[in-house]
Design a protein around this motif. Structure first.
Motif, PDB file in Angstrom:
ATOM      1  N   ALA A 193       0.811  -1.222   0.000  1.00  0.00           N
ATOM      2  CA  ALA A 193       0.000   0.000   0.000  1.00  0.00           C
ATOM      3  C   ALA A 193       0.845   1.273   0.000  1.00  0.00           C
ATOM      4  N   VAL A 194       2.083   1.186   0.513  1.00  0.00           N
ATOM      5  CA  VAL A 194       2.908   2.396   0.662  1.00  0.00           C
ATOM      6  C   VAL A 194       3.249   3.044  -0.679  1.00  0.00           C
ATOM      7  N   PRO A 195       3.855   2.323  -1.647  1.00  0.00           N
ATOM      8  CA  PRO A 195       4.147   2.975  -2.930  1.00  0.00           C
ATOM      9  C   PRO A 195       2.894   3.398  -3.684  1.00  0.00           C
ATOM     10  N   ILE A 196       1.788   2.656  -3.499  1.00  0.00           N
ATOM     11  CA  ILE A 196       0.534   3.039  -4.155  1.00  0.00           C
ATOM     12  C   ILE A 196       0.057   4.382  -3.610  1.00  0.00           C
ATOM     13  N   ASP A 197       0.162   4.579  -2.294  1.00  0.00           N
ATOM     14  CA  ASP A 197      -0.239   5.845  -1.682  1.00  0.00           C
ATOM     15  C   ASP A 197       0.617   6.994  -2.220  1.00  0.00           C
ATOM     16  N   CYS A 198       1.909   6.757  -2.313  1.00  0.00           N
ATOM     17  CA  CYS A 198       2.810   7.805  -2.830  1.00  0.00           C
ATOM     18  C   CYS A 198       2.521   8.098  -4.299  1.00  0.00           C
ATOM     19  N   LEU A 199       2.184   7.062  -5.079  1.00  0.00           N
ATOM     20  CA  LEU A 199       1.839   7.266  -6.490  1.00  0.00           C
ATOM     21  C   LEU A 199       0.559   8.080  -6.629  1.00  0.00           C
ATOM     22  N   LEU A 200      -0.448   7.758  -5.825  1.00  0.00           N
ATOM     23  CA  LEU A 200      -1.720   8.485  -5.880  1.00  0.00           C
ATOM     24  C   LEU A 200      -1.550   9.949  -5.494  1.00  0.00           C
ATOM     25  N   ALA A 431      10.160  -6.971  -3.293  1.00  0.00           N
ATOM     26  CA  ALA A 431      11.423  -6.350  -2.865  1.00  0.00           C
ATOM     27  C   ALA A 431      11.354  -4.838  -3.048  1.00  0.00           C
ATOM     28  N   PHE A 432      10.789  -4.398  -4.167  1.00  0.00           N
ATOM     29  CA  PHE A 432      10.618  -2.963  -4.403  1.00  0.00           C
ATOM     30  C   PHE A 432       9.750  -2.339  -3.307  1.00  0.00           C
ATOM     31  N   CYS A 433       8.647  -3.019  -2.968  1.00  0.00           N
ATOM     32  CA  CYS A 433       7.739  -2.506  -1.932  1.00  0.00           C
ATOM     33  C   CYS A 433       8.431  -2.416  -0.567  1.00  0.00           C
ATOM     34  N   LEU A 434       9.257  -3.420  -0.247  1.00  0.00           N
ATOM     35  CA  LEU A 434       9.977  -3.415   1.028  1.00  0.00           C
ATOM     36  C   LEU A 434      10.979  -2.264   1.097  1.00  0.00           C
ATOM     37  N   VAL A 435      11.755  -2.094   0.031  1.00  0.00           N
ATOM     38  CA  VAL A 435      12.763  -1.014   0.004  1.00  0.00           C
ATOM     39  C   VAL A 435      12.065   0.343   0.057  1.00  0.00           C
ATOM     40  N   PHE A 436      10.999   0.480  -0.711  1.00  0.00           N
ATOM     41  CA  PHE A 436      10.247   1.733  -0.734  1.00  0.00           C
ATOM     42  C   PHE A 436       9.663   2.041   0.647  1.00  0.00           C
ATOM     43  N   THR A 437       9.126   1.009   1.297  1.00  0.00           N
ATOM     44  CA  THR A 437       8.523   1.189   2.622  1.00  0.00           C
ATOM     45  C   THR A 437       9.570   1.583   3.658  1.00  0.00           C
ATOM     46  N   TYR A 438      10.763   1.004   3.537  1.00  0.00           N
ATOM     47  CA  TYR A 438      11.836   1.360   4.469  1.00  0.00           C
ATOM     48  C   TYR A 438      12.197   2.846   4.324  1.00  0.00           C
ATOM     49  N   GLY A 439      12.312   3.315   3.080  1.00  0.00           N
ATOM     50  CA  GLY A 439      12.600   4.734   2.851  1.00  0.00           C
ATOM     51  C   GLY A 439      11.487   5.623   3.364  1.00  0.00           C
ATOM     52  N   TRP A 440      10.250   5.184   3.157  1.00  0.00           N
ATOM     53  CA  TRP A 440       9.075   5.920   3.652  1.00  0.00           C
ATOM     54  C   TRP A 440       9.100   6.002   5.169  1.00  0.00           C
ATOM     55  N   TYR A 441       9.454   4.894   5.821  1.00  0.00           N
ATOM     56  CA  TYR A 441       9.523   4.860   7.287  1.00  0.00           C
ATOM     57  C   TYR A 441      10.595   5.816   7.799  1.00  0.00           C
ATOM     58  N   LYS A 442      11.754   5.838   7.141  1.00  0.00           N
ATOM     59  CA  LYS A 442      12.835   6.738   7.576  1.00  0.00           C
ATOM     60  C   LYS A 442      12.388   8.199   7.489  1.00  0.00           C
ATOM     61  N   ASN A 443      11.661   8.533   6.417  1.00  0.00           N
ATOM     62  CA  ASN A 443      11.154   9.901   6.281  1.00  0.00           C
ATOM     63  C   ASN A 443      10.115  10.220   7.359  1.00  0.00           C
ATOM     64  N   LYS A 444       9.235   9.248   7.643  1.00  0.00           N
ATOM     65  CA  LYS A 444       8.230   9.435   8.688  1.00  0.00           C
ATOM     66  C   LYS A 444       8.902   9.653  10.041  1.00  0.00           C
ATOM     67  N   LYS A 445       9.911   8.835  10.299  1.00  0.00           N
ATOM     68  CA  LYS A 445      10.619   8.923  11.573  1.00  0.00           C
ATOM     69  C   LYS A 445      11.317  10.281  11.706  1.00  0.00           C
ATOM     70  N   LYS A 446      11.907  10.739  10.616  1.00  0.00           N
ATOM     71  CA  LYS A 446      12.590  12.036  10.625  1.00  0.00           C
ATOM     72  C   LYS A 446      11.585  13.157  10.895  1.00  0.00           C
ATOM     73  N   GLU A 447      10.425  13.094  10.242  1.00  0.00           N
ATOM     74  CA  GLU A 447       9.391  14.107  10.445  1.00  0.00           C
ATOM     75  C   GLU A 447       8.923  14.149  11.900  1.00  0.00           C
ATOM     76  N   MET A 448       8.745  12.960  12.488  1.00  0.00           N
ATOM     77  CA  MET A 448       8.289  12.881  13.878  1.00  0.00           C
ATOM     78  C   MET A 448       9.332  13.444  14.833  1.00  0.00           C
ATOM     79  N   MET A 449      10.612  13.155  14.570  1.00  0.00           N
ATOM     80  CA  MET A 449      11.675  13.639  15.452  1.00  0.00           C
ATOM     81  C   MET A 449      11.869  15.147  15.318  1.00  0.00           C
ATOM     82  N   ILE A 450      11.693  15.657  14.089  1.00  0.00           N
ATOM     83  CA  ILE A 450      11.779  17.109  13.889  1.00  0.00           C
ATOM     84  C   ILE A 450      10.639  17.802  14.638  1.00  0.00           C
ATOM     85  N   ALA A 451       9.449  17.192  14.548  1.00  0.00           N
ATOM     86  CA  ALA A 451       8.283  17.745  15.246  1.00  0.00           C
ATOM     87  C   ALA A 451       8.507  17.774  16.757  1.00  0.00           C
ATOM     88  N   ASP A 452       9.254  16.779  17.261  1.00  0.00           N
ATOM     89  CA  ASP A 452       9.547  16.701  18.692  1.00  0.00           C
ATOM     90  C   ASP A 452      10.770  17.530  19.072  1.00  0.00           C
TER      91      ASP A 452
END
Length: 460
Positions: A193-200, A431-452
């Motif tokens: 679902a992660v790359p599909i969400d980013c594509l949409l 494999a593409f979905c896993l790699v994409f999701t990992y990158g998405w997670y890192k960005n999410k984590k960065k956003e959360m830490m910046i917010a904090d």
């Protein structure tokens, strides 16, 4: 060793509604909680899981026959019936490799915690059956117990990472603070679902469409109420199944009840879990400074969300339609239809409750799941034979939950290749979905830490 395995088997046979409260009670005592408080937490969680079982039973006993009637009503001829997770999990626990899966998964979890490869502390022993299923099919496919164990280790390790990656979704959207969902279809199908969400997000007009239960209720008033929506969807399914007026209205009321009861029973689990979760986090953060740990629990917790339940009801007829267009499909979706919410639950969170996007990604998820399930029919049938569960002239069995897992399929094909093109396509896609999701997670984590106000580079 044999005595230990018999003890583990007895413990597993207690079922999730008894086994998990015992685990919670013991864990709570180890965390320093008083016996009375620990017992209350365990019983509350047990009540919640019994409640979930009753609600799922209500869905299974009424939606599964409706789905079967729907297929017959439209003249569909699919010879292999989906037995669902209620059929697959017992035969998995009966396999030679299953009992070893529990200590193996626990050891993998401990090693990953020590090496700081995960922050998930899994206490949901019951759902280790998903890893055991992968190990059991690998054992059957290769004849090697060692390769089966390798499959369990790989699936477990990936699951704990799923718990990490989707923890922002579980916390922010589902409101389950300190909880991770590392198991089952919710976890391993989330990456699709992660790359599909980013594509949409990049498609004009489409990116602005946002349909969720809150907006439906505000726009359509009483018609958008979750209970009424459940009733309407139940009526539609009854009509498609060719039921009479009594059957249609009864199914409508039953689905209205599901929409209201599911969030209520989930609340009992959270009431029991929160004190234990907080105590666990404090102890772990004290022992492992700088850590932010999550308690790994059953994906049933996600079914308390109204959008998940709504999507679940919509996907009952939709999954049957998808089954009609999957090339070479032999499987009639049945046993897993009542719990189809597990398949799309994480997608709902990824799409922030957007039902429109969930229908798109969920359709892709179900298409891939059904196709893979067809590829594992042979191994699944042998698993059923070994467990003595082929009865009444049934010659083949399949399941969407776990039988349609990309992880299980890729591993069985790597060690025992029967479909090179299928392996290549699914392996590259996943494999593409896993790699994409990992990158998405890192960005999410960065956003959360910046917010904090506490961002720092990490490699977890």
């Amino acid at each position: 060793m044999e005595y230990l395995l018999s003890v583990i088997q007895y413990f597993v046979d207690l079922g999730a509604s008894v086994m998990l409260p015992i685990v919670i009670f013991v864990v709570a005592l180890c965390l320093g909680q008083k016996p009375g408080k620990a017992l209350k937490s365990g019983i509350s969680i047990g009540i919640g899981f019994i409640g979930i079982g009753l609600v799922i039973g209500l869905m299974l006993n009424n939606l599964a026959p409706a789905a079967s009637a729907m297929a017959k009503h439209f003249g569909l001829s699919m010879s292999v019936v989906d037995i669902g997770w209620p059929g697959s999990s017992p035969m998995t626990w009966a396999s030679n490799i299953a009992l070893i899966a529990i200590p193996t998964a626990i050891v993998v979890n401990i090693i990953m915690l020590v090496l700081k490869l995960t922050r998930v502390v899994n206490i949901d022993i019951w759902n280790i059956w998903h890893y055991a299923f992968t190990g059991a099919l690998l054992h059957i496919a290769t004849g090697s117990f060692l390769i089966g164990m390798i499959g369990i280790v790989i699936h477990a390790a990936l699951s704990y990472k799923f718990g990490d990656w989707f923890s922002p979704i579980v916390e922010d959207y589902f409101g389950l603070e300190g909880v991770a969902i590392p198991h089952g279809t919710s976890a391993y199908l989330g990456p699709i679902a992660v790359p599909i969400d980013c594509l949409l997000n990049k498609i004009p007009v489409i990116k602005d469409i946002d349909i969720n239960t809150d907006k439906i209720e505000k726009k359509f008033g009483v018609v958008g109420d979750p209970a009424i929506m459940g009733g309407i969807l139940g009526v539609i399914i009854g009509i498609l199944a060719g039921y009479d007026v009594k059957g249609i209205l009864t199914l409508g009321m039953q689905m209205a009840a599901v929409m209201i009861l599911m969030p209520q029973v989930v609340k009992h689990i959270m009431t029991g879990l929160l004190p234990v979760s907080e105590a666990a986090k404090k102890m772990l953060e004290k022992r492992f400074k700088g850590g932010n740990f999550y308690i790994g629990l059953d994906p049933a917790l996600l079914l308390g969300d109204p959008t998940v339940v709504t999507a679940s009801l919509i996907f009952i007829p939709l999954t049957i339609v998808i089954a009609m267009i999957v090339p070479g499909n032999q499987i009639l979706p049945f046993g897993d239809l009542a719990t189809i919410g597990f398949f799309v639950a994480m997608a709902v969170g990824i799409h922030k409750g957007n039902l429109f996007r969930t229908l798109i990604s969920g359709s892709v998820i179900m298409f891939v799941t059904i196709w893979i399930s067809n590829q594992t029919i042979g191994l699944h049938t042998i698993l059923a034979q070994n467990a003595g569960q082929l009865k009444d002239g049934v010659t083949k069995v399949a399941s969407l939950d776990q039988g349609g897992s990309p992880i299980t399929y890729i591993l069985t094909q790597i060690f025992n290749t029967t479909n090179v093109m299928g392996l290549v396509v699914i392996a590259i896609l996943y494999a593409f979905c896993l790699v994409f999701t990992y990158g998405w997670y890192k960005n999410k984590k960065k956003e959360m830490m910046i917010a904090d106000g506490a961002y720092e580079s990490t490699n977890n």
